[in-house]
Design a protein around this motif. Structure first.
Motif, PDB file in Angstrom:
ATOM      1  N   GLN A   1      30.470 -58.810  24.197  1.00 18.04           N
ATOM      2  CA  GLN A   1      29.180 -58.297  24.661  1.00 18.04           C
ATOM      3  C   GLN A   1      28.716 -58.923  25.973  1.00 18.04           C
ATOM      4  OE1 GLN A   1      27.689 -55.737  22.957  1.00 18.04           O
ATOM      5  NE2 GLN A   1      29.592 -55.813  21.763  1.00 18.04           N
ATOM      6  N   GLU A   2      29.597 -59.640  26.650  1.00 13.47           N
ATOM      7  CA  GLU A   2      29.219 -60.278  27.913  1.00 13.47           C
ATOM      8  C   GLU A   2      28.766 -59.239  28.942  1.00 13.47           C
ATOM      9  OE1 GLU A   2      31.972 -64.318  28.009  1.00 13.47           O
ATOM     10  OE2 GLU A   2      32.688 -62.512  29.032  1.00 13.47           O
ATOM     11  N   GLN A   3      27.761 -59.624  29.740  1.00 17.63           N
ATOM     12  CA  GLN A   3      27.218 -58.722  30.745  1.00 17.63           C
ATOM     13  C   GLN A   3      27.233 -59.388  32.114  1.00 17.63           C
ATOM     14  OE1 GLN A   3      23.335 -57.257  29.699  1.00 17.63           O
ATOM     15  NE2 GLN A   3      23.928 -56.745  27.606  1.00 17.63           N
ATOM     16  N   HIS A   4      27.469 -58.578  33.134  1.00 19.37           N
ATOM     17  CA  HIS A   4      27.452 -59.069  34.510  1.00 19.37           C
ATOM     18  C   HIS A   4      26.057 -59.597  34.846  1.00 19.37           C
ATOM     19  CE1 HIS A   4      28.531 -59.275  38.774  1.00 19.37           C
ATOM     20  NE2 HIS A   4      27.359 -58.726  39.036  1.00 19.37           N
ATOM     21  N   GLY A   5      26.003 -60.830  35.337  1.00 22.61           N
ATOM     22  CA  GLY A   5      24.736 -61.430  35.705  1.00 22.61           C
ATOM     23  C   GLY A   5      24.089 -62.233  34.595  1.00 22.61           C
ATOM     24  N   ARG A   6      24.599 -62.113  33.381  1.00 22.60           N
ATOM     25  CA  ARG A   6      24.043 -62.891  32.264  1.00 22.60           C
ATOM     26  C   ARG A   6      24.971 -64.050  31.927  1.00 22.60           C
ATOM     27  NH1 ARG A   6      23.089 -60.044  26.547  1.00 22.60           N
ATOM     28  NH2 ARG A   6      25.362 -60.355  26.453  1.00 22.60           N
ATOM     29  N   GLU A   7      26.158 -63.772  31.388  1.00 17.82           N
ATOM     30  CA  GLU A   7      27.118 -64.846  31.115  1.00 17.82           C
ATOM     31  C   GLU A   7      27.808 -65.301  32.400  1.00 17.82           C
ATOM     32  OE1 GLU A   7      26.220 -63.097  27.298  1.00 17.82           O
ATOM     33  OE2 GLU A   7      26.879 -62.183  29.174  1.00 17.82           O
ATOM     34  N   TYR A   8      28.265 -64.331  33.194  1.00 18.29           N
ATOM     35  CA  TYR A   8      28.962 -64.605  34.454  1.00 18.29           C
ATOM     36  C   TYR A   8      28.663 -63.498  35.458  1.00 18.29           C
ATOM     37  CZ  TYR A   8      31.963 -68.108  32.176  1.00 18.29           C
ATOM     38  OH  TYR A   8      32.439 -69.213  31.513  1.00 18.29           O
TER      39      TYR A   8
ATOM     40  N   ARG B   1      37.824 -63.289  35.762  1.00 19.22           N
ATOM     41  CA  ARG B   1      38.313 -62.691  34.516  1.00 19.22           C
ATOM     42  C   ARG B   1      37.438 -61.515  34.102  1.00 19.22           C
ATOM     43  NH1 ARG B   1      35.182 -63.500  30.180  1.00 19.22           N
ATOM     44  NH2 ARG B   1      34.108 -65.470  29.770  1.00 19.22           N
ATOM     45  N   ALA B   2      37.957 -60.690  33.207  1.00 20.52           N
ATOM     46  CA  ALA B   2      37.217 -59.530  32.712  1.00 20.52           C
ATOM     47  C   ALA B   2      36.198 -59.969  31.665  1.00 20.52           C
ATOM     48  CB  ALA B   2      38.187 -58.521  32.112  1.00 20.52           C
ATOM     49  N   PRO B   3      35.107 -59.224  31.501  1.00 21.08           N
ATOM     50  CA  PRO B   3      34.114 -59.558  30.467  1.00 21.08           C
ATOM     51  C   PRO B   3      34.733 -59.501  29.073  1.00 21.08           C
ATOM     52  CG  PRO B   3      33.232 -57.973  32.037  1.00 21.08           C
ATOM     53  CD  PRO B   3      34.705 -58.075  32.313  1.00 21.08           C
ATOM     54  N   ARG B   4      34.219 -60.373  28.171  1.00 26.31           N
ATOM     55  CA  ARG B   4      34.680 -60.392  26.789  1.00 26.31           C
ATOM     56  C   ARG B   4      33.542 -59.958  25.876  1.00 26.31           C
ATOM     57  NH1 ARG B   4      36.855 -66.562  27.268  1.00 26.31           N
ATOM     58  NH2 ARG B   4      38.752 -66.205  28.519  1.00 26.31           N
TER      59      ARG B   4
ATOM     60  N   PHE C   1      30.909 -61.226  37.400  1.00 28.34           N
ATOM     61  CA  PHE C   1      32.310 -60.842  37.340  1.00 28.34           C
ATOM     62  C   PHE C   1      32.741 -60.193  38.657  1.00 28.34           C
ATOM     63  CE2 PHE C   1      30.791 -60.858  32.950  1.00 28.34           C
ATOM     64  CZ  PHE C   1      31.758 -61.641  32.336  1.00 28.34           C
ATOM     65  N   VAL C   2      33.782 -60.763  39.264  1.00 30.26           N
ATOM     66  CA  VAL C   2      34.324 -60.234  40.517  1.00 30.26           C
ATOM     67  C   VAL C   2      35.842 -60.132  40.390  1.00 30.26           C
ATOM     68  CG1 VAL C   2      32.450 -61.180  41.935  1.00 30.26           C
ATOM     69  CG2 VAL C   2      34.515 -62.556  41.534  1.00 30.26           C
ATOM     70  N   THR C   3      36.455 -59.399  41.290  1.00 27.30           N
ATOM     71  CA  THR C   3      37.909 -59.291  41.275  1.00 27.30           C
ATOM     72  C   THR C   3      38.520 -60.568  41.847  1.00 27.30           C
ATOM     73  OG1 THR C   3      38.058 -58.336  43.496  1.00 27.30           O
ATOM     74  CG2 THR C   3      37.713 -56.800  41.641  1.00 27.30           C
TER      75      THR C   3
END
Length: 207
Positions: A46-53, A41-44, A55-57
């Motif tokens: 203030q979510e950041q790649h590597g912190r909350e999740y 899924r896309a970030p929501r 994110f990949v396609t």
């Protein structure tokens, strides 16, 4: 195979307060770290790649599934979520205590692969309170709320398969209960004997 580190798996219906509780637990317990899951899924917000999740396609996620890279994975609300097997095993094999925030499907998958994992289910105090929490966090569309409430009923039915259940009625009380579970696991005989072998050897308790 037994590992020197503990694996805690926390699941809950959307809106039960799982993420807030785990975040507070991590602030209290320096020996505990969170595993960052992959999601399509896309970030929501203030979510950041590597912190909350991570994110990949959807295509990248499916390729990882095909390569067998996930400890567990599941589809939740039309999105894909998964936990890297290599990352988890590397950390607990070095004695780290790791907590996972995942859905019940993933939790039950992990229990089959890793019987020593500790499964914890977070419950709201009532269905009405759960609905109000969903409204307060921004899920204002009635169709969205209805879908999440139906999913929550399906998820709560799986709580019987978990080792512990924490009722999140008062946040501070629920946090205390969660911390107590973590500490109790660390104090089990098998864990102490494995991680504090010098103490047992000194007391001539090693067979």
């Amino acid at each position: 195979m037994e590992y020197p580190g503990n694996l805690f798996v926390v699941a809950a219906p959307s809106g039960a307060g799982k993420s807030s509780l785990v975040k507070a637990l991590l602030e209290l317990d320096a020996k505990l770290s969170v595993s960052v899951s992959h999601t399509s899924r896309a970030p929501r917000g203030q979510e950041q790649h590597g912190r909350e999740y991570l994110f990949v396609t959807p295509e990248e996620f499916r390729a990882m599934v095909d390569r067998g890279e996930f400890f567990e994975w599941a589809q939740v609300h039309d999105n894909l979520y998964g936990t890297s097997r290599a990352a988890i095993e590397a950390r607990i094999s070095h004695g780290d205590d790791v907590v996972l925030e995942i859905d019940y499907q993933g939790a039950l998958q992990i229990k089959q692969l890793f019987p020593h994992a500790v499964l914890i289910f977070i419950l709201p105090p009532s269905w009405e309170e759960l609905k109000q929490r969903l409204v307060r966090r921004g899920d204002t569309e009635e169709a969205v709320i209805a879908k999440r409430m139906q999913t929550a009923r399906e998820e709560v039915a799986q709580a019987k398969h978990f080792d512990f259940v924490v009722i999140n009625a008062v946040f501070e009380t629920a946090l205390f209960d969660l911390k107590a579970i973590v500490q109790a696991q660390r104090l089990k005989y098998a864990t102490q004997r494995r991680n504090r072998s010098t103490v047992f050897r000194a007391l001539d308790l090693i067979e």
